[in-house]
Design a protein around this motif. Structure first.
Motif, mmCIF file in Angstrom:
data_model
loop_
_atom_site.group_PDB
_atom_site.id
_atom_site.type_symbol
_atom_site.label_atom_id
_atom_site.label_comp_id
_atom_site.label_asym_id
_atom_site.label_seq_id
_atom_site.Cartn_x
_atom_site.Cartn_y
_atom_site.Cartn_z
ATOM 1 N N SER A 104 0.849 -1.185 0.000
ATOM 2 C CA SER A 104 0.000 0.000 0.000
ATOM 3 C C SER A 104 0.889 1.241 0.000
ATOM 4 O O SER A 104 2.103 1.146 -0.184
ATOM 5 N N ALA A 105 0.262 2.391 0.179
ATOM 6 C CA ALA A 105 0.986 3.661 0.083
ATOM 7 C C ALA A 105 0.762 4.480 1.338
ATOM 8 O O ALA A 105 -0.363 4.605 1.834
ATOM 9 N N ARG A 106 1.821 5.057 1.819
ATOM 10 C CA ARG A 106 1.796 5.844 3.048
ATOM 11 C C ARG A 106 1.051 7.158 2.823
ATOM 12 O O ARG A 106 1.322 7.890 1.890
ATOM 13 N N GLY A 107 0.088 7.437 3.688
ATOM 14 C CA GLY A 107 -0.630 8.702 3.628
ATOM 15 C C GLY A 107 -1.663 8.800 2.533
ATOM 16 O O GLY A 107 -2.240 9.869 2.326
ATOM 17 N N GLU A 108 -1.927 7.704 1.828
ATOM 18 C CA GLU A 108 -2.857 7.749 0.701
ATOM 19 C C GLU A 108 -4.259 7.341 1.158
ATOM 20 O O GLU A 108 -4.590 6.155 1.258
ATOM 21 N N ASP A 109 -5.099 8.323 1.425
ATOM 22 C CA ASP A 109 -6.470 8.032 1.856
ATOM 23 C C ASP A 109 -7.221 7.219 0.816
ATOM 24 O O ASP A 109 -8.085 6.391 1.152
ATOM 25 N N LEU A 110 -6.894 7.433 -0.455
ATOM 26 C CA LEU A 110 -7.585 6.716 -1.524
ATOM 27 C C LEU A 110 -7.280 5.221 -1.509
ATOM 28 O O LEU A 110 -7.997 4.431 -2.130
ATOM 29 N N ALA A 111 -6.235 4.819 -0.787
ATOM 30 C CA ALA A 111 -5.882 3.397 -0.697
ATOM 31 C C ALA A 111 -6.628 2.670 0.415
ATOM 32 O O ALA A 111 -6.616 1.429 0.464
ATOM 33 N N LEU A 112 -7.273 3.397 1.302
ATOM 34 C CA LEU A 112 -7.891 2.775 2.472
ATOM 35 C C LEU A 112 -8.966 1.747 2.114
ATOM 36 O O LEU A 112 -9.046 0.695 2.763
ATOM 37 N N PRO A 113 -9.819 1.976 1.089
ATOM 38 C CA PRO A 113 -10.784 0.927 0.739
ATOM 39 C C PRO A 113 -10.119 -0.366 0.282
ATOM 40 O O PRO A 113 -10.624 -1.468 0.571
ATOM 41 N N THR A 114 -8.996 -0.276 -0.417
ATOM 42 C CA THR A 114 -8.279 -1.481 -0.832
ATOM 43 C C THR A 114 -7.697 -2.194 0.378
ATOM 44 O O THR A 114 -7.748 -3.433 0.472
ATOM 45 N N GLU A 115 -7.149 -1.434 1.308
ATOM 46 C CA GLU A 115 -6.652 -2.048 2.536
ATOM 47 C C GLU A 115 -7.774 -2.767 3.283
ATOM 48 O O GLU A 115 -7.591 -3.884 3.787
ATOM 49 N N GLN A 116 -8.942 -2.141 3.348
ATOM 50 C CA GLN A 116 -10.068 -2.752 4.041
ATOM 51 C C GLN A 116 -10.503 -4.043 3.346
ATOM 52 O O GLN A 116 -10.880 -5.020 3.999
ATOM 53 N N ALA A 117 -10.436 -4.065 2.024
ATOM 54 C CA ALA A 117 -10.784 -5.277 1.275
ATOM 55 C C ALA A 117 -9.876 -6.437 1.654
ATOM 56 O O ALA A 117 -10.318 -7.584 1.769
ATOM 57 N N VAL A 118 -8.598 -6.157 1.869
ATOM 58 C CA VAL A 118 -7.657 -7.205 2.280
ATOM 59 C C VAL A 118 -7.967 -7.668 3.699
ATOM 60 O O VAL A 118 -7.953 -8.871 3.997
ATOM 61 N N ARG A 119 -8.276 -6.734 4.580
ATOM 62 C CA ARG A 119 -8.610 -7.089 5.957
ATOM 63 C C ARG A 119 -9.827 -8.015 6.019
ATOM 64 O O ARG A 119 -9.927 -8.882 6.900
ATOM 65 N N GLU A 120 -10.760 -7.819 5.106
ATOM 66 C CA GLU A 120 -12.026 -8.554 5.146
ATOM 67 C C GLU A 120 -12.014 -9.836 4.320
ATOM 68 O O GLU A 120 -13.037 -10.511 4.207
ATOM 69 N N ALA A 121 -10.868 -10.207 3.771
ATOM 70 C CA ALA A 121 -10.810 -11.356 2.855
ATOM 71 C C ALA A 121 -11.050 -12.691 3.559
ATOM 72 O O ALA A 121 -11.469 -13.659 2.924
ATOM 73 N N GLY A 122 -10.779 -12.762 4.870
ATOM 74 C CA GLY A 122 -10.949 -14.028 5.580
ATOM 75 C C GLY A 122 -9.654 -14.816 5.692
ATOM 76 O O GLY A 122 -9.674 -16.007 5.993
ATOM 77 N N THR A 123 -8.522 -14.153 5.477
ATOM 78 C CA THR A 123 -7.212 -14.772 5.620
ATOM 79 C C THR A 123 -6.403 -13.977 6.647
ATOM 80 O O THR A 123 -6.843 -12.939 7.124
ATOM 81 N N GLU A 124 -5.202 -14.462 6.960
ATOM 82 C CA GLU A 124 -4.255 -13.603 7.653
ATOM 83 C C GLU A 124 -3.879 -12.461 6.711
ATOM 84 O O GLU A 124 -3.884 -12.638 5.496
ATOM 85 N N TRP A 125 -3.533 -11.300 7.278
ATOM 86 C CA TRP A 125 -3.185 -10.174 6.413
ATOM 87 C C TRP A 125 -2.121 -9.295 7.056
ATOM 88 O O TRP A 125 -2.009 -9.222 8.282
#
Length: 283
Positions: A104-125
């Protein structure tokens, strides 16, 4: 059970490295192979092929994989990326993938939805939020301008803790192959702050080319991008992205590399001298 069967059962599952031929992915592939870890290169030319724009390629690429290093194109915060990563993460979990590591990218608010998608995948992250790469000057998007002697960019005098892409790769391999990284967000930077003007001056001091940094207004830079033939949606995204990232929010050094690797991040000046010695700016 034969010895060969036992060896196969104990062997680690391969790591799938998306965009595995790019600046970041190729470094992760190289370091996994140095460790003797099986790796699958996720690219259109890979075997099996992987293409972000073709979900039909995803399942074959994920078969038998234990972990995935997720690199997004054209950017982790670009329009549509979060939806693609969310769909991919669900496929990965169904395929039995244990772990996802996102670049991901530091300080990039536009990346937060992608980060959340990884968190919600159902795997370790694990999420790696990185600063701008030093290698942008030696092999990436800035290289043609460095070679031409003039770098126009809408960064003003904002200072950035440029990071070594090899440091990122080593952190990524740790997160992909070792325990203790689940649920962690690593803030990764170089060890000191430099403006873009100071950065190109260090290239010259290290034996690289003499480059003039030309700060340009974001709107002027957006017009230039549009003139290069980029789609209007991408131009709008990049304009918003650069305005956001160059507002000073990232002008802080972190100790994330040391926290993971037990050593400090490599310095811009050392990287510049190394790149010059290897002929990065010759020819």
């Amino acid at each position: 059970m034969t010895a060969n069967t036992a060896e196969q059962e104990s062997a680690p599952a391969p790591v799938l490295v998306l965009c595995g031929t790019g600046k970041n992915g190729s470094r992760v592939v190289e370091r996994l192979r140095e460790r003797g870890h099986p790796v699958r290169v996720g690219s259109r030319s890979g075997q099996p092929p992987f293409d972000w724009e073709s979900p039909a390629t995803w399942d074959a690429a994920l078969e038998g994989v234990g972990a995935v290093f997720i690199v997004c194109q054209p950017d982790v915060g670009a329009p549509g990326t979060a939806d693609a990563v969310r769909a991919f993460g669900k496929r990965a979990a169904r395929a039995g993938v244990r772990r996802l590591v996102l670049l991901s990218a530091r300080g990039e608010d536009l990346a937060l939805p992608t980060e959340q998608a990884v968190r919600e995948a159902g795997t370790e992250w694990t999420i790696l939020r990185t600063s701008w790469f030093f290698q942008n000057f030696s092999e990436g998007v800035f290289l043609p301008y460095v070679m031409a002697g003039e770098l126009p960019f809408p960064a003003g005098d904002v200072r950035e803790p440029f990071i070594d892409a090899d440091d990122i790769a080593q952190v990524a391999v740790t997160a992909l192959t070792e325990e203790g990284q689940h649920g962690r967000v690593h803030d990764l930077t170089g060890p000191r702050l430099l403006s873009f003007g100071e950065a190109v001056a260090e290239l010259a001091a290290a034996g690289g080319p003499t480059v003039r940094y030309v700060p340009v207004p974001p709107e002027e830079y957006a017009e230039w991008l549009a003139g290069q033939g980029l789609e209007p949606e991408l131009v709008a995204f990049l304009s918003e992205l650069f305005t956001q990232l160059m507002d000073g929010r990232n002008a802080v050094v972190s100790d994330g590399v040391r926290e993971v690797l037990g050593r400090p991040a490599r310095d811009f000046g050392d990287l510049a001298r190394e790149a010059a010695a290897k002929g990065a700016w010759q020819g």
